[in-house]
Design a protein around this motif. Structure first.
Motif, PDB file in Angstrom:
ATOM      1  N   SER A  84       0.814  -1.214   0.000  1.00 24.49           N
ATOM      2  CA  SER A  84       0.000   0.000   0.000  1.00 24.49           C
ATOM      3  C   SER A  84       0.849   1.265   0.000  1.00 24.49           C
ATOM      4  CB  SER A  84      -0.932   0.010   1.216  1.00 24.49           C
ATOM      5  OG  SER A  84      -0.189   0.143   2.424  1.00 24.49           O
ATOM      6  N   ARG A  85       2.134   1.151   0.340  1.00 26.64           N
ATOM      7  CA  ARG A  85       3.013   2.328   0.402  1.00 26.64           C
ATOM      8  C   ARG A  85       3.884   2.478  -0.829  1.00 26.64           C
ATOM      9  NH1 ARG A  85       6.091   2.269   6.024  1.00 26.64           N
ATOM     10  NH2 ARG A  85       6.495   4.437   5.410  1.00 26.64           N
ATOM     11  N   LEU A  86       3.781   1.550  -1.775  1.00 27.01           N
ATOM     12  CA  LEU A  86       4.610   1.605  -2.986  1.00 27.01           C
ATOM     13  C   LEU A  86       3.944   2.515  -4.018  1.00 27.01           C
ATOM     14  CD1 LEU A  86       5.769  -2.112  -3.359  1.00 27.01           C
ATOM     15  CD2 LEU A  86       7.000  -0.194  -2.345  1.00 27.01           C
ATOM     16  N   ASP A  87       4.283   3.799  -3.973  1.00 30.41           N
ATOM     17  CA  ASP A  87       3.738   4.737  -4.948  1.00 30.41           C
ATOM     18  C   ASP A  87       4.617   4.736  -6.201  1.00 30.41           C
ATOM     19  OD1 ASP A  87       6.020   6.046  -4.100  1.00 30.41           O
ATOM     20  OD2 ASP A  87       4.954   7.598  -2.999  1.00 30.41           O
ATOM     21  N   GLU A  88       4.292   5.559  -7.164  1.00 33.13           N
ATOM     22  CA  GLU A  88       5.005   5.551  -8.444  1.00 33.13           C
ATOM     23  C   GLU A  88       6.486   5.890  -8.303  1.00 33.13           C
ATOM     24  OE1 GLU A  88       6.200   4.875 -12.036  1.00 33.13           O
ATOM     25  OE2 GLU A  88       4.232   4.296 -11.284  1.00 33.13           O
ATOM     26  N   LEU A  91       8.097   2.776  -7.131  1.00 35.79           N
ATOM     27  CA  LEU A  91       8.145   1.770  -8.187  1.00 35.79           C
ATOM     28  C   LEU A  91       9.245   2.089  -9.187  1.00 35.79           C
ATOM     29  CD1 LEU A  91       4.362   1.046  -8.941  1.00 35.79           C
ATOM     30  CD2 LEU A  91       5.978  -0.320  -7.597  1.00 35.79           C
ATOM     31  N   HIS A 362      -7.597  -1.561  -4.710  1.00 32.30           N
ATOM     32  CA  HIS A 362      -6.894  -0.307  -4.993  1.00 32.30           C
ATOM     33  C   HIS A 362      -5.940  -0.481  -6.168  1.00 32.30           C
ATOM     34  CE1 HIS A 362      -8.501   1.450  -1.323  1.00 32.30           C
ATOM     35  NE2 HIS A 362      -8.137   0.361  -0.677  1.00 32.30           N
ATOM     36  N   ALA A 364      -3.301   1.274  -7.096  1.00 33.47           N
ATOM     37  CA  ALA A 364      -1.872   1.431  -6.809  1.00 33.47           C
ATOM     38  C   ALA A 364      -1.268   0.124  -6.289  1.00 33.47           C
ATOM     39  CB  ALA A 364      -1.653   2.561  -5.806  1.00 33.47           C
ATOM     40  N   ILE A 365      -2.014  -0.582  -5.446  1.00 32.60           N
ATOM     41  CA  ILE A 365      -1.517  -1.862  -4.935  1.00 32.60           C
ATOM     42  C   ILE A 365      -1.405  -2.868  -6.070  1.00 32.60           C
ATOM     43  CG2 ILE A 365      -2.097  -3.835  -3.472  1.00 32.60           C
ATOM     44  CD1 ILE A 365      -3.206  -1.913  -1.419  1.00 32.60           C
ATOM     45  N   GLN A 367      -0.881  -2.195  -9.205  1.00 33.67           N
ATOM     46  CA  GLN A 367       0.270  -1.818 -10.031  1.00 33.67           C
ATOM     47  C   GLN A 367       1.557  -2.338  -9.410  1.00 33.67           C
ATOM     48  OE1 GLN A 367       1.513  -1.146 -12.910  1.00 33.67           O
ATOM     49  NE2 GLN A 367       1.337   1.063 -13.209  1.00 33.67           N
ATOM     50  N   ALA A 368       1.684  -2.231  -8.085  1.00 28.44           N
ATOM     51  CA  ALA A 368       2.857  -2.769  -7.400  1.00 28.44           C
ATOM     52  C   ALA A 368       2.910  -4.297  -7.535  1.00 28.44           C
ATOM     53  CB  ALA A 368       2.829  -2.368  -5.923  1.00 28.44           C
TER      54      ALA A 368
END
Length: 447
Positions: A84-88, A91, A362, A364-365, A367-368
């Motif tokens: 949940s904390r891995l933003d762009e 990444l 979510h 973003a999750i 995508q990670a």
């Protein structure tokens, strides 16, 4: 007794290639307390779990419940918090870390086995690196952020991916909403640039690169971008599908000099012919020097034909390439493009290695998660090219799991040494033990 012994090979390979330490450095700011789980180790464990065939974060239990084999593995809530904390920006750091590990893995291959494998097409080697870009639909069976109706009238995501045909590595991928266009120029440019960034500088600037895509990659903006990369001293060429418009149909009707096509072994193929139609129609908008090759063959039962194909009695496909004359016959160039179909196998097996289903509501999750799935695919590819021989060096993930990764063994400790005793009558015991020995003999990264 412990299970999934071969998965320990993947975890150790992540350490030996510097992937674990590189991920740890990239995510150092996420470590919450001294003595807590290293975020780099957690991400590698997730990638190993996906490479091993896991489908959900709960499958980390396979590793976690065997601490004697895999060491301390994070709990499911810890893994969720990290994702949940891995933003762009993070990444992007992980992509850079993966590129550093790839450079080490390729250097280890050069030291122990020589040059990277070269793709074979119609019985001939294709020199350099071959990149394949393609999109796929991943169905979602529940409401997830950015999951939408797709062009196939299904519901889910529409990721765009790039694989290296030489080794099967997953160089880049972008998770997109379901309604994302198949031929979106900006997305193709993003994926290609991320893929090229994964190739070590010394190789990227000194090796011929071929980019293959279907007709979705034939937008003039994308091809212009590929051509502009030559200004950065990249020897990159394209081979893409081209739409059959009315001027192209007229050119096909006027074409002469048809010659037999070749099959995957390089032998002449019955009821299939190729011809070059460059100059027979107005190619305005295409990069200068683009050549057009057309293949026609008698339709097989069940083939989807256009009205033009039905009238002519042939099924037609057109390839656009900027490979100049003198670099292979049109038979070879056309067969070289048809080998792009191998990317469909990469995507099929990739869906069994993480990106066939996404765990979160979510975006973003998810995508990670896609990034970690690509990492797991890389670990499997590095295992094949660095540690395995024979059929296993070309095996799909399912076969590797069945024969090597999921093997059970007895773990013993003697004289302060831990040993794994694999059943001697298991048919692939020698292959697995040899892989561990090769792993121990790989050159280690400096520092």
């Amino acid at each position: 007794m412990v299970g999934h012994v071969g998965a320990r090979l993947l975890a150790d390979l992540a350490d030996v290639t510097g992937l674990t330490s590189a991920f740890g450095e990239a995510l150092a700011g996420l470590r919450q307390r001294q003595g807590g789980h290293d975020p780099g180790r957690v991400t590698v464990d997730l990638a190993v779990m996906l490479a091993d065939g896991g489908e959900a974060i709960a499958d980390l239990a396979v590793l976690r419940d065997q601490p004697a084999l895999f060491g301390p593995v994070a709990s499911d809530p810890t893994a969720w918090r990290l994702l949940s904390r891995l933003d762009e920006p993070m990444l992007a750091e992980l992509r850079a870390a993966r590129a550093r590990a790839r450079e080490i893995a390729w250097a280890q291959h050069a030291d122990t086995r020589g040059d990277l494998p070269q793709p074979m097409v119609a019985g001939r080697r294709v020199d350099g690196l071959v990149l394949d870009i393609d999109a796929t639909i991943v169905l979602c069976h529940s409401e997830k952020e950015a999951a939408t109706r797709t062009w196939k009238k299904t519901f889910g995501y529409h990721p765009l991916l790039c694989f290296l045909d030489n080794t099967g590595e997953a160089l880049a991928g972008v998770l997109r909403e379901g309604r994302a266009g198949s031929n979106t120029t900006a997305d193709h440019i993003t994926v290609l640039d991320q893929a090229l960034a994964q190739i070590p500088d010394a190789i990227r600037h000194g090796t011929p690169i071929l980019l293959r895509a279907d007709a979705a990659g034939s937008t003039h903006g994308f091809l212009a971008h590929i051509r502009s990369l030559r200004d950065q001293h990249l020897d990159i060429r394209f081979s893409v599908g081209a739409a059959i418009t009315e001027p192209v149909r007229a050119a096909i009707r006027a074409a002469t000099g048809w010659i037999p096509a070749v099959d995957t072994a390089g032998d002449l193929r019955e009821h299939a012919e190729v011809c070059e139609i460059t100059g027979l129609f107005d190619a305005a908008g295409w990069p200068p020097g683009t050549r057009f090759l057309v293949r026609r063959e008698r339709p097989h039962p069940g083939a989807q034909l256009s009205l033009f194909d039905t009238i002519e009695g042939w099924r037609h496909q057109v390839v656009a390439t900027d490979t100049p004359p003198g670099n292979g016959s049109i038979q070879h160039l056309e067969a070289r493009h048809r080998a792009h179909a191998r990317v469909e196998d990469r995507i099929r097996t990739g869906k069994d290695t993480g990106f066939g289903r996404f765990p979160s509501r979510h975006f973003a999750i998810n995508q990670a998660w896609l990034h970690l799935a690509l990492t797991g695919i890389d670990l499997l590819a590095w295992t094949r090219i660095l540690l395995l021989d024979g059929d296993l060096a070309a095996a799909e993930p399912k076969k590797l799991r069945y024969r090597l990764l999921h093997v059970a063994a007895r773990l013993t400790r003697t004289a302060r040494r831990t040993r794994l005793a694999i059943a001697a009558n298991w048919p692939w015991t020698n292959a697995l033990t040899s892989a561990f020995h090769r792993l121990a003999g790989l050159p280690r990264p400096a520092g």
